[in-house]
Design a protein around this motif. Sequence first.
Motif, PDB file in Angstrom:
ATOM      1  N   TYR A 266       0.867  -1.189   0.000  1.00  0.00           N
ATOM      2  CA  TYR A 266       0.000   0.000   0.000  1.00  0.00           C
ATOM      3  C   TYR A 266       0.892   1.224   0.000  1.00  0.00           C
ATOM      4  CZ  TYR A 266      -3.949  -3.028   1.219  1.00  0.00           C
ATOM      5  OH  TYR A 266      -4.920  -4.006   1.218  1.00  0.00           O
ATOM      6  N   SER A 267       0.301   2.357  -0.345  1.00  0.00           N
ATOM      7  CA  SER A 267       1.093   3.595  -0.375  1.00  0.00           C
ATOM      8  C   SER A 267       1.479   4.045   1.023  1.00  0.00           C
ATOM      9  CB  SER A 267       0.311   4.709  -1.086  1.00  0.00           C
ATOM     10  OG  SER A 267      -0.937   4.937  -0.424  1.00  0.00           O
ATOM     11  N   SER A 268       0.694   3.613   2.040  1.00  0.00           N
ATOM     12  CA  SER A 268       1.027   3.964   3.423  1.00  0.00           C
ATOM     13  C   SER A 268       0.486   2.890   4.364  1.00  0.00           C
ATOM     14  CB  SER A 268       0.418   5.325   3.802  1.00  0.00           C
ATOM     15  OG  SER A 268      -1.001   5.250   3.793  1.00  0.00           O
TER      16      SER A 268
END
Length: 761
Positions: free
Chosen positions: A695-697
């Motif tokens: 995931y991006s974060s």
Amino acid sequence: MPQKSKISRDYQKTIITPATIQRAIYDAKLQLTDKDIFLSPAYHRQLQVMGKYLTGRTGRKDIQLNAKVIWKEGPDAVTAYTDNTSVVINAAHPIIQALPHRPERNFCVLGMANHEFAHCLFTDFSLMNEQQKAYESGEIFPRKHQITPENERGLKELQKVLDKGPGARCQITNLYNWLDNTIEDAYIERSIVRLHPGDTKKSLKILNNAFFGEDYMEVIQNHSYLLNMPWTLFSNATLILLKTGHVHIDPSAHEVLKDIYGRLKRIAPRLLREAENSNAMARKELALDLITENWDLLEKQFHFDEMTGQPIPGEGEASQESQGNSSSGSTNQQQNGLDSLSDEEISEILSEILENALKGLNQPDPNGQDPNGGRPIKVFDEKPSPSEEQDEGGSSDADEKSDSSEGSGTATGVPEDSDDSENTSESTSIELGDEDNSHTGADGSFDLILTNIEKELAQENANNAVEQQLKNTLQLNADASAEGDSFQITISRESQYPQKGAERYAEVWPKISSISKSLKKQLLKILRDRRTGTKQTGLIYGRRLDTRSLYRSDEKYFYKNRIPNDRPQLATALLIDQSGSMSCSARDSSGQQLFRNKIQAASNAAVLLYDFCVELGFPIMVAGHTTSGIHKVQLEVMSAFQKVDKTDRFRICGATASGGNRDGTALNYMLSELKKRPEDIKLLFIVSDGLPSDYSSREEGINHLKSVMEDARKSGVLVFAAALDEDIPQLREIYGDTMFEITDLARMPKTLLTVMKKFVR
């Protein structure tokens, strides 16, 4: 139709039932081709077993028989051959493929295998090399041979041809090898039938009838020019007689056929004798006598123009009368014509003569290796060759009479000048011994081989087809579940289970099977109580007073009867994190060395839950997830709701780890599969070692997971997470109190029962 009912009905169509598999097997069997069967590993294994069995019957451990089937089509396709180490059989040969039924083609292929195996067991390959070298050097082989009035002239003429040069020697070598192999074939086939009767005899009969069973007289009627080729007629009739055990010749049809009939009638007893004679030199001497005693037939054909069907002018015309005479020699014109031919001309003529011979099974390769050390196995008695009998000196009158009937040249069987046409009303067939064309005594083993291989291949092909159908269904469901997600799902499921998984299951399961038994025993007690009904006492209020509880001071005097209930319907899904971190080593606190890393610990827990559900009849789906490439989630489905497969446990134990993990996407897919199930109770277990990574974060990953879990809660699906002890703290943020640990599998029954009891009481 309500939407829910439609979904349920569509889902039922994807279920792979035993009837579905049986239909697939039936369809797969209909689609099997000869090429599929004869080139299959299963058929190859059967050939190896057959070779091993035959050598085992001999008691010889120094002989190795290896066989394989090839598929070479075309009119000039090879049949079968051996170099005394390997046996090669061409199942695509046109004669084999012309047989109308597959069982017959199977017998033909196995007959070829038996024929070539027999060469390996019974042929003296060292003698083959010796005869090859002798003729190529211009010598007659066998070097030691009996000289008789019948073969004396033929021996002289044969030596003259050998003296012509290398071209003639090469073709005489081929001619001798062809006759020698024809006699050798009869010997080795009778030997292997003696060693291993039953279907071996039947296979050789079918094989020889397929290649040499065409009616001899019918061939001559269709190719009348053959009457001008007496050697071709004689040699082919000899071949058919040795191969099939009989040949039909009508001596009244033509003077040439009358001559051929008389010659074969005289030679038949000796052919039978040497076909069951373990003395290889006796067979070699017979091959030489077939050439030299019938040299006049060969000589006549030297002057025949196959293109025009007429004798060659200027080199001696053979009249019908001279063709009809037996071995009384040729005219001076013929002799002068033969002497005037060059080495190249004789070579060319002999080559054409050989091309007119019936082509049967290929000869053993005389230049092949000889691992058997030139020590052929002998199952018949050894009888002396004519030259050996001559060396022994003298014989009784009875022996001489026997020898004359079994020997060469003019014999007592049919007088040279007798009129055989008078006896044609009784029989025009020459039989070789007591061999018959029936298949009596067949044991059915070769039919069973074909049946078992067809069944095995059909099951394998059906399994592949069903697995592909299952994979397509799972992929459609995955595509639907990933709508709106930035990641796509690719379903992975091999039609065959991994061998390493089977090996690991065999290693681990004996150590943990007792845990599964304990879990099943305790849950079955709960289910039995639910099914039969029980009496619940110690209630503080109720309509029934338990008089045996009046002594209690807590005022729990009442009881109620629990009504028997049906067994609960339960569906379970298990999702395993297969990201690279799961390959890290892990400590096994059980002391049984059940796992060395996290993925093995996860697969242990999964196979335990899998066995528990399968044994109790609860549907279960097990899948592992990882990420690969750009925006792709790979889901390895080890066990699916749509199909119960006993090999799925091996797929589970073969789980590996690599790549990243996008738990929310994978979990959403498993949830979508559970939603389609009709069961009332739906459980979703997750085995992981950490937070989602792709995931991006970190927050995005956690929020995605929590949103899927909320969807599960609204759908009535209960989600539980499992992990090793050291990984639990970081996972509680997402899964809360639904966590349980799998470090020590012995504690799993208690944990799972605590979960199950909430729903089955």
